[in-house]
Design an enzyme around this catalytic site. Structure first.
Site, PDB file in Angstrom:
ATOM      1  N   VAL A 155       8.126   3.270   2.017  1.00 18.02           N
ATOM      2  CA  VAL A 155       8.556   4.127   3.274  1.00 18.02           C
ATOM      3  C   VAL A 155       9.986   4.543   3.023  1.00 18.02           C
ATOM      4  O   VAL A 155      10.894   3.717   2.705  1.00 18.02           O
ATOM      5  CB  VAL A 155       8.473   3.124   4.487  1.00 18.02           C
ATOM      6  CG1 VAL A 155       8.747   3.991   5.735  1.00 18.02           C
ATOM      7  CG2 VAL A 155       6.821   2.658   4.709  1.00 18.02           C
ATOM      8  N   ASP A 158      -5.843  -6.164   9.257  1.00 20.32           N
ATOM      9  CA  ASP A 158      -4.694  -6.844   8.647  1.00 20.32           C
ATOM     10  C   ASP A 158      -3.560  -7.168   9.438  1.00 20.32           C
ATOM     11  O   ASP A 158      -2.516  -7.367   8.870  1.00 20.32           O
ATOM     12  CB  ASP A 158      -4.478  -5.923   7.339  1.00 20.32           C
ATOM     13  CG  ASP A 158      -3.581  -6.693   6.215  1.00 20.32           C
ATOM     14  OD1 ASP A 158      -3.859  -7.831   6.021  1.00 20.32           O
ATOM     15  OD2 ASP A 158      -2.593  -6.140   5.635  1.00 20.32           O
ATOM     16  N   VAL A 184      10.755   3.646  14.210  1.00 21.92           N
ATOM     17  CA  VAL A 184      10.881   2.543  15.016  1.00 21.92           C
ATOM     18  C   VAL A 184      12.130   2.010  15.065  1.00 21.92           C
ATOM     19  O   VAL A 184      12.408   1.704  14.049  1.00 21.92           O
ATOM     20  CB  VAL A 184       9.692   1.686  15.019  1.00 21.92           C
ATOM     21  CG1 VAL A 184       9.981   0.612  16.107  1.00 21.92           C
ATOM     22  CG2 VAL A 184       8.290   2.372  15.277  1.00 21.92           C
ATOM     23  N   GLU A 239       0.700  -1.145  -0.104  1.00 27.47           N
ATOM     24  CA  GLU A 239       0.061   0.036  -0.136  1.00 27.47           C
ATOM     25  C   GLU A 239       0.840   1.224  -0.104  1.00 27.47           C
ATOM     26  O   GLU A 239       0.442   2.194  -0.286  1.00 27.47           O
ATOM     27  CB  GLU A 239      -1.083  -0.013   1.340  1.00 27.47           C
ATOM     28  CG  GLU A 239      -0.223   0.200   2.584  1.00 27.47           C
ATOM     29  CD  GLU A 239      -0.879  -0.319   3.848  1.00 27.47           C
ATOM     30  OE1 GLU A 239      -0.619   0.266   4.821  1.00 27.47           O
ATOM     31  OE2 GLU A 239      -1.891  -0.890   3.553  1.00 27.47           O
ATOM     32  N   ALA A 240       2.089   1.006   0.429  1.00 30.61           N
ATOM     33  CA  ALA A 240       2.923   2.305   0.482  1.00 30.61           C
ATOM     34  C   ALA A 240       4.401   2.059   0.246  1.00 30.61           C
ATOM     35  O   ALA A 240       4.760   0.677   0.351  1.00 30.61           O
ATOM     36  CB  ALA A 240       2.619   3.107   1.744  1.00 30.61           C
ATOM     37  N   ASP A 264       0.952  -0.012   9.981  1.00 30.85           N
ATOM     38  CA  ASP A 264       0.216  -0.033   8.854  1.00 30.85           C
ATOM     39  C   ASP A 264      -1.347  -0.302   9.331  1.00 30.85           C
ATOM     40  O   ASP A 264      -1.855  -1.558   9.541  1.00 30.85           O
ATOM     41  CB  ASP A 264       0.570  -1.547   8.093  1.00 30.85           C
ATOM     42  CG  ASP A 264       1.942  -1.217   7.431  1.00 30.85           C
ATOM     43  OD1 ASP A 264       2.588  -0.324   7.311  1.00 30.85           O
ATOM     44  OD2 ASP A 264       2.495  -2.424   7.238  1.00 30.85           O
ATOM     45  N   GLU A 271       7.151   8.570  13.354  1.00 30.15           N
ATOM     46  CA  GLU A 271       8.203   8.020  13.949  1.00 30.15           C
ATOM     47  C   GLU A 271       9.105   6.984  13.581  1.00 30.15           C
ATOM     48  O   GLU A 271       8.214   6.088  12.841  1.00 30.15           O
ATOM     49  CB  GLU A 271       8.053   7.896  15.468  1.00 30.15           C
ATOM     50  CG  GLU A 271       9.051   7.062  16.171  1.00 30.15           C
ATOM     51  CD  GLU A 271       8.314   6.501  17.785  1.00 30.15           C
ATOM     52  OE1 GLU A 271       8.972   5.837  18.439  1.00 30.15           O
ATOM     53  OE2 GLU A 271       7.147   6.559  17.445  1.00 30.15           O
ATOM     54  N   ASN A 327       3.180  -6.811   9.749  1.00 35.13           N
ATOM     55  CA  ASN A 327       3.312  -5.321   9.997  1.00 35.13           C
ATOM     56  C   ASN A 327       3.109  -5.064  11.587  1.00 35.13           C
ATOM     57  O   ASN A 327       2.296  -4.388  12.009  1.00 35.13           O
ATOM     58  CB  ASN A 327       1.860  -4.952   9.333  1.00 35.13           C
ATOM     59  CG  ASN A 327       0.756  -5.824   9.722  1.00 35.13           C
ATOM     60  OD1 ASN A 327       0.388  -6.571  10.652  1.00 35.13           O
ATOM     61  ND2 ASN A 327      -0.251  -5.832   8.435  1.00 35.13           N
TER      62      ASN A 327
END
Length: 280
Positions: free
Chosen positions: A31, A168, A124, A28-29, A185, A122, A173
């Site tokens: 990062v 999900d 992690v 979906e993305a 996520d 942030e 995730n």
């Protein structure tokens, strides 16, 4: 590295000073690790709807609200404006969920701003100070697996007490920092009170955890924590201190076969996405 086109508006606005590297690309993305002043953060760039492999099923949209009836009608008709609104709802769902869950004590990344389809939040980090690994990449002995499974069940309970279901949740995730699991996520997060399939989604999230940790702790494979948690929630007695056994009494009413079939179909779609994501 060269600044990606989608991150340039944040650089222009002074929200990002430098893009260091791409951290990961998911269903979906994408990062990126970025520098904001003296801090290192991450920028989650949401993919366009036609590029996402995640199935935006009605189940994930149910219960979400938009600002006014014009926007709702446009979304229903699928107009250009409606598609734009749908994208904003999809992206803002994660920001809203992160703020809501952080306030409830759930271990999630701290969100800072969502601007032009990019969520700045942030980064992690693990015990070594580098980006935290996904749970799927962490070697697990039985003792550590049990500790993490217990911790994640508590996070699921805290989320539900805040009215949110991940929708999900899996080993892909969940990150692991120096203090344990961190849930990430959340654009598909479900409103527990506003979705007709909330219970099924909650149980599937918990079942995914049992399946993953069950490779090390076989006794989890027959557990019923998801159903137990949902039953306590429906009865209005679920709290962060609720004692869980992983067992529920056998139902006295006939099973809803139609609901089971729909859940199997959705699970099959999600498994296809999960396999694709794990290979990303």
């Amino acid at each position: 590295m060269k600044t990606p086109k989608r991150l340039q508006p944040l650089v222009d606005e002074g929200l990002i000073d430098e893009v260091s590297r791409q951290l990961m690309s998911g269903k979906e993305a994408i990062v990126y690790v970025v520098r904001c002043g003296d801090e290192v953060r991450c920028a989650k760039v949401y993919k366009e709807a036609n590029q996402r492999s995640f199935h935006q099923a009605v189940a994930y949209q149910e219960g979400r609200r938009v600002k006014n009836s014009r926007q709702a009608r446009a979304m229903e008709k699928g107009t250009r404006y409606g598609r734009k609104m749908a994208e904003e709802v999809w992206q803002n769902a994660e920001v809203d969920a992160l703020y809501r869950l952080a306030a409830a004590g759930v271990r999630v990344p701290t969100p800072y701003i969502c601007f032009e389809g990019v969520l700045l939040m942030e980064l992690v980090t693990g015990a070594d100070g580098n980006a935290a690994p996904r749970l799927n990449d962490v070697p697990l002995e039985p003792e550590l697996a049990r500790e993490y499974h217990t911790a994640l069940l508590r996070q699921v309970v805290l989320m539900l007490c805040a009215g949110v279901i991940h929708g999900d949740l899996s080993e892909y995730n969940i990150l692991v920092d120096a203090n344990g699991p961190v849930i990430i996520d959340l654009p598909q997060a479900i409103d527990a009170a506003g979705s007709s399939v909330a219970g099924a989604m909650l149980e599937r999230d918990v079942s995914n955890l049992a399946t993953f940790f069950g490779a090390v702790l076989p006794e989890l494979l027959g557990s019923q924590y998801g159903e137990e948690i949902w039953n306590l929630y429906q009865a209005g007695v679920l709290t962060a201190e609720s004692k869980l056994t992983g067992r529920v009494a056998a139902p006295e009413t006939p099973a809803d076969v139609g609901a089971v079939i729909r859940e199997i179909a959705l699970a099959r779609e999600e498994e296809e996405d999960r396999v694709a994501y794990s290979g990303a």
